[in-house]
Design a protein around this motif. Structure first.
Motif, PDB file in Angstrom:
ATOM      1  N   GLY A  10       0.790  -1.229   0.000  1.00 33.70           N
ATOM      2  CA  GLY A  10       0.000   0.000   0.000  1.00 33.70           C
ATOM      3  C   GLY A  10       0.816   1.270   0.000  1.00 33.70           C
ATOM      4  O   GLY A  10       0.325   2.328  -0.396  1.00 33.70           O
ATOM      5  N   SER A  11       2.075   1.205   0.450  1.00 33.51           N
ATOM      6  CA  SER A  11       2.892   2.422   0.512  1.00 33.51           C
ATOM      7  C   SER A  11       4.364   2.047   0.640  1.00 33.51           C
ATOM      8  O   SER A  11       4.709   0.881   0.821  1.00 33.51           O
ATOM      9  N   ASP A  34      -8.001  -6.217   4.415  1.00 34.87           N
ATOM     10  CA  ASP A  34      -9.452  -6.371   4.330  1.00 34.87           C
ATOM     11  C   ASP A  34      -9.890  -6.136   2.884  1.00 34.87           C
ATOM     12  O   ASP A  34      -9.074  -5.775   2.022  1.00 34.87           O
ATOM     13  N   ALA A  35     -11.177  -6.338   2.626  1.00 33.97           N
ATOM     14  CA  ALA A  35     -11.681  -6.250   1.251  1.00 33.97           C
ATOM     15  C   ALA A  35     -11.545  -4.843   0.677  1.00 33.97           C
ATOM     16  O   ALA A  35     -11.250  -4.670  -0.511  1.00 33.97           O
ATOM     17  N   GLY A  36     -11.736  -3.824   1.512  1.00 35.42           N
ATOM     18  CA  GLY A  36     -11.602  -2.449   1.046  1.00 35.42           C
ATOM     19  C   GLY A  36     -10.181  -2.153   0.592  1.00 35.42           C
ATOM     20  O   GLY A  36      -9.962  -1.521  -0.453  1.00 35.42           O
ATOM     21  N   ARG A  37      -9.226  -2.624   1.371  1.00 36.38           N
ATOM     22  CA  ARG A  37      -7.819  -2.442   1.009  1.00 36.38           C
ATOM     23  C   ARG A  37      -7.494  -3.220  -0.264  1.00 36.38           C
ATOM     24  O   ARG A  37      -6.713  -2.761  -1.107  1.00 36.38           O
ATOM     25  N   ALA A  48      -2.713  -6.838 -11.030  1.00 36.80           N
ATOM     26  CA  ALA A  48      -2.326  -7.599  -9.845  1.00 36.80           C
ATOM     27  C   ALA A  48      -3.539  -8.312  -9.255  1.00 36.80           C
ATOM     28  O   ALA A  48      -4.676  -7.847  -9.382  1.00 36.80           O
ATOM     29  N   LYS A  49      -3.289  -9.444  -8.608  1.00 34.97           N
ATOM     30  CA  LYS A  49      -4.342 -10.177  -7.918  1.00 34.97           C
ATOM     31  C   LYS A  49      -4.194  -9.945  -6.413  1.00 34.97           C
ATOM     32  O   LYS A  49      -3.108  -9.626  -5.928  1.00 34.97           O
ATOM     33  N   THR A  50      -5.280 -10.088  -5.694  1.00 32.44           N
ATOM     34  CA  THR A  50      -5.237  -9.818  -4.265  1.00 32.44           C
ATOM     35  C   THR A  50      -5.694 -11.019  -3.449  1.00 32.44           C
ATOM     36  O   THR A  50      -6.500 -11.832  -3.901  1.00 32.44           O
TER      37      THR A  50
END
Length: 229
Positions: A10-11, A34-37, A48-50
């Motif tokens: 994320g950063s 989480d799903a939002g992230r 990309a896949k998560t």
């Protein structure tokens, strides 16, 4: 095409590593808490896949991954996520210790355990982005440094255990790097933050990729990266 799973994308360093891997056409999987992230990461890194799994709750990672479809093979697992909370030992609560150890040490250990079959299949690579605090502990850094000293121990043990399976293990020890975490550290230290004084996350990403791309006849076990000025 190599397959990589990155935490902490994320950063900072994680985002720099993920971006470089995606640019060169590798298959990229990103762990989101989480799903939002996960949606946020998928938008930031097209293609990309998560996977959703919270390192802060290591005991739930097995359940979480069991309800998803992780990659069948994995060329690298890149542990970049981390948290920091400074303070004297006299002030640090069990909650701070538990959260720090969960995200920085126990979560990575459990995620590695769960993905070892895929890493063994590919004779893959585990990279632990540690810290200078994983080599030396300063005042008010006890919880973070303890978690990072533990991460070094995890990497060293794993390297010996998995050598016969062809799995390589590298620890990278960046000095202070210009990331959101470093901004938080400066706030806690009461110091002014000047990103130009510290390592660019892209430079740490270069060190990580150097370890990944090293020919199979060699293994970079420990890489220390320090600010150049």
């Amino acid at each position: 095409m190599s397959v990589h799973l990155v935490t902490g994308a994320g950063s900072g360093i994680g985002a720099a590593v993920a971006g470089r891997l995606l640019e060169r056409g590798d298959e990229l999987w990103l762990l989101a808490r989480d799903a939002g992230r996960a949606r946020e990461l998928a938008g930031r890194f097209p293609g990309a896949k998560t996977l959703v799994g919270d390192l802060a709750e290591p005991a739930r990672l097995s359940w979480a991954l069991g309800h998803q479809s992780p990659p069948d093979r994995l060329d690298s697992l890149l542990h970049v996520a981390g948290v920091v909370e400074l303070g004297p030992v006299g002030d640090l609560t069990p909650k701070i210790w538990q959260e720090t150890l969960a995200v920085n040490l126990i979560g990575p250990a459990e995620l590695t355990r769960l993905l070892l079959p895929q890493l063994r299949l590919s004779r893959g690579h585990v990279v632990m982005v540690n810290s200078g605090a994983g080599l030396s502990a300063s005042p008010e850094w006890s919880a973070y440094a303890a978690s990072k000293h533990g991460l070094k121990a995890l990497a060293d043990s794993l390297r010996g255990e998995e050598h016969a399976n062809g799995v390589r293990v590298t620890t990278v020890y960046p000095g202070r790097t210009a990331t959101p975490m470093q901004q938080k550290v400066h706030r806690q230290e009461g110091a002014a933050y000047d990103a130009s004084r510290w390592i660019d996350p892209a430079s740490v990403a270069t060190a990580v990729l150097t370890a990944l791309d090293l020919p199979r006849d060699a293994e970079l076990t420990d890489l220390t990266v320090r600010p150049g000025h």
